[in-house]
Design an enzyme around this catalytic site. Sequence first.
Site, PDB file in Angstrom:
ATOM      1  N   GLY A   1       0.820  -1.205   0.000  1.00 31.18           N
ATOM      2  CA  GLY A   1       0.000   0.000   0.000  1.00 31.18           C
ATOM      3  C   GLY A   1       0.862   1.266   0.000  1.00 31.18           C
TER       4      GLY A   1
ATOM      5  N   SER B   1       4.638  -5.557  -3.412  1.00 28.26           N
ATOM      6  CA  SER B   1       4.505  -4.107  -3.520  1.00 28.26           C
ATOM      7  C   SER B   1       5.248  -3.407  -2.371  1.00 28.26           C
ATOM      8  CB  SER B   1       3.026  -3.729  -3.584  1.00 28.26           C
ATOM      9  OG  SER B   1       2.867  -2.398  -4.000  1.00 28.26           O
ATOM     10  N   TYR B   2       4.537  -2.615  -1.550  1.00 30.99           N
ATOM     11  CA  TYR B   2       5.207  -1.928  -0.443  1.00 30.99           C
ATOM     12  C   TYR B   2       5.694  -2.907   0.625  1.00 30.99           C
ATOM     13  CZ  TYR B   2       6.520   2.002   2.490  1.00 30.99           C
ATOM     14  OH  TYR B   2       7.261   2.924   3.221  1.00 30.99           O
TER      15      TYR B   2
ATOM     16  N   ASP C   1       3.104  -5.664 -15.077  1.00 28.88           N
ATOM     17  CA  ASP C   1       2.933  -4.574 -14.112  1.00 28.88           C
ATOM     18  C   ASP C   1       3.776  -3.377 -14.507  1.00 28.88           C
ATOM     19  OD1 ASP C   1       2.447  -3.052 -11.822  1.00 28.88           O
ATOM     20  OD2 ASP C   1       4.026  -4.063 -10.680  1.00 28.88           O
TER      21      ASP C   1
ATOM     22  N   HIS D   1       0.667  -6.984 -11.164  1.00 30.36           N
ATOM     23  CA  HIS D   1       1.298  -6.566  -9.910  1.00 30.36           C
ATOM     24  C   HIS D   1       0.972  -7.574  -8.810  1.00 30.36           C
ATOM     25  CE1 HIS D   1       3.020  -3.535  -7.210  1.00 30.36           C
ATOM     26  NE2 HIS D   1       1.986  -3.695  -6.396  1.00 30.36           N
TER      27      HIS D   1
END
Length: 458
Positions: free
Chosen positions: A80, A174-175, A374, A431
């Site tokens: 996020g 991701s994060y 992605d 992603h």
Amino acid sequence: MEIMSFALILLPLFFLIPVNSNPCLFDKIVKLPGQPEVGFNQYSGYVTVDDKNQTALFYYFAEAETDPASKPLVLWLNGGPGCSSLGVGAFSENGPFRPNGEALVKNQYSWNREANIMYLETPIGVGFSYSTDTSSYGTVNDKITARDNLVFLQRWFVKFPQYRNRSLYITGESYAGHYVPQLAELMLEFNKKQKLFNLKGVAVGNPVLEFATDFNSRAEFFWSHGLISDTTYKMFTSVCNYSRYVSEYYRDSVSPLCSRVMGQVSRETSKFVDKYDVTLDVCISSVLSQSKILNPHQVADNVDVCVEDETVSYLNRLDVQMALHARLVGVHQWTVCSNILDYELLDVEKPTISIVGKLIKAGIPVLVYSGDQDSVIPLTGSRKLVHGLAEELRLKTTVPYRVWFEGEQVGGWTQVYGNILSFATIRGASHEAPFSQPERSLVLFKSFLEGRPLPEAF
């Protein structure tokens, strides 16, 4: 990353538990509404990580489908920052079920085929995780999140002592390229004082590892896939690159120059193309309502492209929340990504690729993988960072760059350095790779757990 004082981390490990009671039984899920019959146990509930502020993290845990006592423990973290591992990871990606209208359907490529897997809603303020002191949401950052996640695991092992010495893998996307390495680093530091975590490996998908490299690879990806013109590509790589724009945006100081470039990029790429998977369709109702914070989960034709909307509806049902032992505190509904979390966004500029290097030096295998469709964290940036780290650590190539197979089809490409640092792509994946290419992602996950090279033939 500077290691925080362990006086803050070494919190009491035990709750006040009645004699002869089994705390994990309080978290056992009898059955989720609309769930098909399964033969494995599920658990969910809360672990308090800050007694003073009554801060609690929510988790969902699915034991392995077969022989859970022999299978490793895997922790999954979405990014996020501020997006739910329950709603995204468990119910949209690699968990045992997917929502389908009012019911759930079995995910035949669930990662709990190979492991006992836990999904943690982190940091505080995400999903069902909460603090009774809502002002604490404004202080969340990488360090606090890493500390809370470590304390969560310490105290979760009290509930589930049978998993305390189990082989542990930390995974995410991701994060979570920040969350996962930072948590692993804290585990290694903790183990110097008290051996608790049997950490065996780390895997991160389409991860943010180094701000400029990861973000600036977006321009070439857009251009090479025909999403932007030659003129815009030139502007996007010279006048204002993406890392500069994000840096200005987070500081509330976007320059007219960057604003003009990003406006041109946005017009050409179109809001009807999902930047998290540029080749597939979008969920039109979500795009038109502009209700989505995360991507609209576009996937192959045999997968529901609007699964995120269905997940939101499902997890906001009172009967579902009761079955999950979940409650809403300080919010009126469950959301995919938190709209109350005030995260220290500038933490994204702090590189974590150096922490990955520390893990490798400590003997912890690391896999970096990329869904190759992605554009948000493109494979080119991740591959460059992994190769650069291998050169810095003087790791020799042990598996040269080659294709790998899932069944009779190419699953992606891979390269391995020193038998401890691996890079892999997942062909046709977004992603959120386990969502759009679940079977290929499961092959990758199984090979990672077994410490074996990805299949080189069919």
